[in-house]
Design an enzyme around this catalytic site. Structure first.
Site, PDB file in Angstrom:
ATOM      1  N   CYS A  51      63.442 135.415  60.974  1.00  0.00           N
ATOM      2  CA  CYS A  51      64.406 134.649  61.803  1.00  0.00           C
ATOM      3  C   CYS A  51      65.144 135.552  62.889  1.00  0.00           C
ATOM      4  O   CYS A  51      65.855 136.426  62.631  1.00  0.00           O
ATOM      5  CB  CYS A  51      65.293 133.757  61.261  1.00  0.00           C
ATOM      6  SG  CYS A  51      66.344 132.521  62.146  1.00  0.00           S
ATOM      7  N   CYS A  57      73.633 134.323  61.852  1.00  0.00           N
ATOM      8  CA  CYS A  57      73.657 132.972  61.045  1.00  0.00           C
ATOM      9  C   CYS A  57      74.093 132.931  59.591  1.00  0.00           C
ATOM     10  O   CYS A  57      73.136 133.907  58.731  1.00  0.00           O
ATOM     11  CB  CYS A  57      72.303 132.284  60.889  1.00  0.00           C
ATOM     12  SG  CYS A  57      72.280 130.822  60.442  1.00  0.00           S
ATOM     13  N   CYS A  60      71.528 132.076  55.908  1.00  0.00           N
ATOM     14  CA  CYS A  60      70.801 133.333  54.891  1.00  0.00           C
ATOM     15  C   CYS A  60      71.549 134.519  54.978  1.00  0.00           C
ATOM     16  O   CYS A  60      72.081 135.012  55.946  1.00  0.00           O
ATOM     17  CB  CYS A  60      69.592 133.501  55.617  1.00  0.00           C
ATOM     18  SG  CYS A  60      68.258 132.121  55.976  1.00  0.00           S
ATOM     19  N   CYS A 134      64.545 127.923  62.434  1.00  0.00           N
ATOM     20  CA  CYS A 134      65.279 127.982  61.148  1.00  0.00           C
ATOM     21  C   CYS A 134      64.019 128.167  60.244  1.00  0.00           C
ATOM     22  O   CYS A 134      62.858 127.330  60.076  1.00  0.00           O
ATOM     23  CB  CYS A 134      66.000 127.003  60.863  1.00  0.00           C
ATOM     24  SG  CYS A 134      66.947 126.861  59.126  1.00  0.00           S
ATOM     25  N   GLN A 238      68.737 117.891  44.957  1.00  0.00           N
ATOM     26  CA  GLN A 238      68.385 119.244  44.564  1.00  0.00           C
ATOM     27  C   GLN A 238      67.809 119.669  45.998  1.00  0.00           C
ATOM     28  O   GLN A 238      67.150 118.894  46.689  1.00  0.00           O
ATOM     29  CB  GLN A 238      67.182 119.414  43.525  1.00  0.00           C
ATOM     30  CG  GLN A 238      68.050 119.130  42.144  1.00  0.00           C
ATOM     31  CD  GLN A 238      69.080 120.245  41.621  1.00  0.00           C
ATOM     32  OE1 GLN A 238      69.020 121.352  42.188  1.00  0.00           O
ATOM     33  NE2 GLN A 238      69.800 119.735  40.876  1.00  0.00           N
ATOM     34  N   PHE A 265      77.353 115.069  33.590  1.00  0.00           N
ATOM     35  CA  PHE A 265      77.540 115.195  35.078  1.00  0.00           C
ATOM     36  C   PHE A 265      76.029 114.973  35.606  1.00  0.00           C
ATOM     37  O   PHE A 265      75.266 115.509  36.387  1.00  0.00           O
ATOM     38  CB  PHE A 265      77.596 116.646  35.515  1.00  0.00           C
ATOM     39  CG  PHE A 265      79.092 117.317  35.018  1.00  0.00           C
ATOM     40  CD1 PHE A 265      80.343 116.961  35.741  1.00  0.00           C
ATOM     41  CD2 PHE A 265      79.184 117.943  33.650  1.00  0.00           C
ATOM     42  CE1 PHE A 265      81.517 117.400  35.015  1.00  0.00           C
ATOM     43  CE2 PHE A 265      80.230 118.301  32.983  1.00  0.00           C
ATOM     44  CZ  PHE A 265      81.675 118.060  34.030  1.00  0.00           C
ATOM     45  N   ASP A 330      75.000 119.658  33.600  1.00  0.00           N
ATOM     46  CA  ASP A 330      74.977 120.117  34.797  1.00  0.00           C
ATOM     47  C   ASP A 330      75.994 119.933  35.812  1.00  0.00           C
ATOM     48  O   ASP A 330      76.116 118.984  36.630  1.00  0.00           O
ATOM     49  CB  ASP A 330      73.647 119.390  35.572  1.00  0.00           C
ATOM     50  CG  ASP A 330      73.087 119.754  36.940  1.00  0.00           C
ATOM     51  OD1 ASP A 330      73.793 120.776  37.298  1.00  0.00           O
ATOM     52  OD2 ASP A 330      72.667 119.039  37.851  1.00  0.00           O
ATOM     53  N   CYS A 356      75.126 126.217  38.927  1.00  0.00           N
ATOM     54  CA  CYS A 356      74.896 126.895  40.289  1.00  0.00           C
ATOM     55  C   CYS A 356      75.818 127.831  40.450  1.00  0.00           C
ATOM     56  O   CYS A 356      76.172 128.424  41.587  1.00  0.00           O
ATOM     57  CB  CYS A 356      75.152 125.686  41.330  1.00  0.00           C
ATOM     58  SG  CYS A 356      76.719 124.869  41.262  1.00  0.00           S
TER      59      CYS A 356
END
Length: 398
Positions: A51, A57, A60, A134, A238, A265, A330, A356
Site C-alpha cells: 500500500c 496510515c 496497518c 486500501c 466479526q 457476551f 467472548d 481480542c
C-alpha cells in the site's frame, strides 16, 4: 550462522523489530540485519509493503512482514502474555484472513477547504490519512470512499471531523455517519439520492441521540449460523467472514456434543446460532443486539433463552453455571474478570474462551487455572490483516 547480535529475531508488541541484543528497529522483519550505518539488510521474511499509504496510515502496522513473520508475531504476543501469568500451552498455527476481506470498518472524514478527506488516522496520532487505496477493506466497501467524499462535501460544516462506519450485510453495504447533523429537505434528498444511486442496504445518521435509518428499503440482517439476524446500525460484527468462520469452527470443536451451552457476551449470536444441536442461554449487556438475537431465535425456532444482562455487574453464578455442559465466553477487550472468577468456582467441564486481547485473556486464564481448569491449547486468528491486533480462541477443561 552463529548468533548475530545485529539480526532481527522477533517483532515487539507495537511492531518494531528487535535485535538479538534487544535494540528496537522500526519496520524491521525477523531475519533482517541491522548495519553499522543504521540501515537494514533485508532478510527472507521482509516483504515490500503493497500500500502506498504505509507506514503513515494507522490501518496497518505490519505490512512489511510476510505471513510467516506475521504468524510468528501473533504467536509471540500470546505466548508472552501467558508467560507473564506463568502459563504455558500449545499455541496452534494462526488462521489468517487474506487481504481485502474486511467487511466492517470505521473511517474518519473531515473538510479541508472545499475538499473532504477520508481514511484512517496515523498511528498514535489524530492526523488523518486521505486514502487513495486500501489493501485491507473489502473492495465493495472501498468503492464507497470516493462517492462518500463527494456527498459529505455538501454536508460537513466547517472543519468538523465525523465518523463513517461501513459494514457488509446480507442486503449489501450499510453506512452509518455519526457526529454530523443533516437537517432540511436538501440534505434528506441528497442522502436518499446517494443511497439509491449506490444501492445501499441502509444509510443511517447518529446526530447524538442514537442511530436513525434515513434509507432502508428492507430490514437489514446478517446471517449467523444459517439464521438471518437483524443488524442494528454500527453494531459489532466479526471483521472478516474468514475470521468468523475460523472462530466458529474452533468453538464448535471445543463445545463438541454439549447439549446445554451458556454463551456469555453473546452479541448478535455468532456462537449462539452456530450450535443448533444445543439449548443455549445467551447473555449480553447491550440492548439492541440481544433483542435482535432474541427475535431471530424466535423466527428460526431455535432453543435459545436470550438474557439482557450485564455480566460485569451481574456475572452468572456457579450454581447456575453448573447446569451447563459448556460455556462460551467472548468478552470485549477488557476481558471477563468477574465472570471468569465465577466460572473458576463452577463445575462446568469445558470452556471456550474467545478473546481480542491476549493480556486480559491471560489474566482470566490464570484465574480459571487456579480454579482447577487446564488450558489445553490456544488457536490464534488473524482477521485484522497486518495489524498488531491479536485474536484467539482457547480451550479450558476440568
Amino acid at each position: 550462522m552463529s548468533l548475530n547480535q545485529d539480526e532481527i529475531v522477533r517483532v515487539a508488541g507495537r511492531g518494531d523489530g528487535v535485535t538479538a541484543d534487544g535494540r528496537h528497529v522500526p519496520f524491521a522483519a525477523p531475519g533482517d540485519i541491522l548495519r553499522a550505518d543504521g540501515g537494514l539488510t533485508r532478510g527472507a521474511h521482509y516483504q515490500q509493503p503493497p500500500c502506498k499509504h504505509f507506514p503513515a496510515c494507522g490501518g496497518c502496522q505490519l505490512q512489511h512482514l510476510d505471513d510467516h513473520a506475521w504468524s510468528g508475531f501473533i504467536v509471540d504476543r500470546i505466548a508472552g502474555a501467558l508467560a507473564a501469568q506463568r502459563l504455558e500451552t500449545e499455541i496452534r498455527t494462526p488462521l489468517l484472513s487474506p487481504p481485502n476481506t474486511r467487511r466492517r470498518a470505521t473511517l474518519h472524514a473531515e473538510r479541508r477547504g472545499r475538499q473532504v478527506r477520508m481514511g484512517f488516522t496515523e498511528q498514535n496520532s489524530h492526523t488523518l490519512i486521505d486514502i487513495e487505496e486500501c489493501w485491507i477493506l473489502a473492495p465493495e466497501l472501498f468503492q464507497l470512499v470516493g462517492p462518500l467524499r463527494g456527498m459529505l462535501a455538501a454536508l460537513i460544516p466547517g472543519n468538523r471531523r465525523i465518523n463513517v462506519h461501513l459494514a457488509q450485510t446480507d442486503q449489501g453495504r450499510d453506512v452509518l455517519i455519526d457526529g454530523l447533523e443533516a437537517e432540511g429537505l436538501a440534505a434528506a434528498e441528497a442522502i436518499t439520492a446517494f443511497a439509491h444511486r449506490h444501492q445501499l442496504a441502509r444509510f443511517s445518521m447518529d446526530e447524538g441521540f442514537g442511530p436513525t435509518a434515513r434509507w432502508e428499503p428492507e430490514p437489514v440482517t446478517v446471517t449467523l449460523g444459517g439464521v438471518a439476524v437483524p443488524f442494528p446500525p454500527g453494531n459489532f460484527l466479526q471483521a472478516t467472514r474468514e475470521g468468523e468462520a475460523a472462530l466458529v469452527k474452533v468453538v464448535r470443536e471445543i463445545v463438541g456434543s454439549a447439549r446445554a451451552v451458556a454463551d456469555l457476551f453473546a452479541g448478535l449470536g455468532t456462537f449462539t446460532f452456530a450450535l443448533p444441536q444445543a439449548r443455549v442461554y445467551a447473555a449480553e449487556a447491550a440492548r439492541d443486539p440481544i433483542l435482535a438475537l432474541k427475535a431471530a431465535a424466535a423466527r428460526a425456532q431455535r432453543t435459545v433463552f436470550a438474557d439482557h444482562r450485564d455480566l460485569f455487574r451481574r456475572p452468572v453464578a456457579p450454581s447456575d453455571l453448573d447446569h451447563f455442559d459448556a460455556v462460551v465466553l467472548d468478552p470485549p477487550r477488557a476481558g471477563a474478570r468477574e465472570q471468569a472468577a465465577e466460572i473458576a468456582a463452577s463445575k462446568v467441564p469445558v470452556v471456550a474462551y474467545v478473546s481480542c486481547n491476549p493480556n486480559t485473556f491471560a489474566r482470566d486464564a490464570e484465574a480459571l487455572c487456579k480454579g482447577g481448569y487446564r488450558l489445553d491449547w490456544v488457536q490464534p486468528v488473524g482477521q485484522f490483516r497486518w495489524s498488531t491486533h491479536v485474536e484467539l480462541a482457547a480451550r479450558f477443561s476440568r
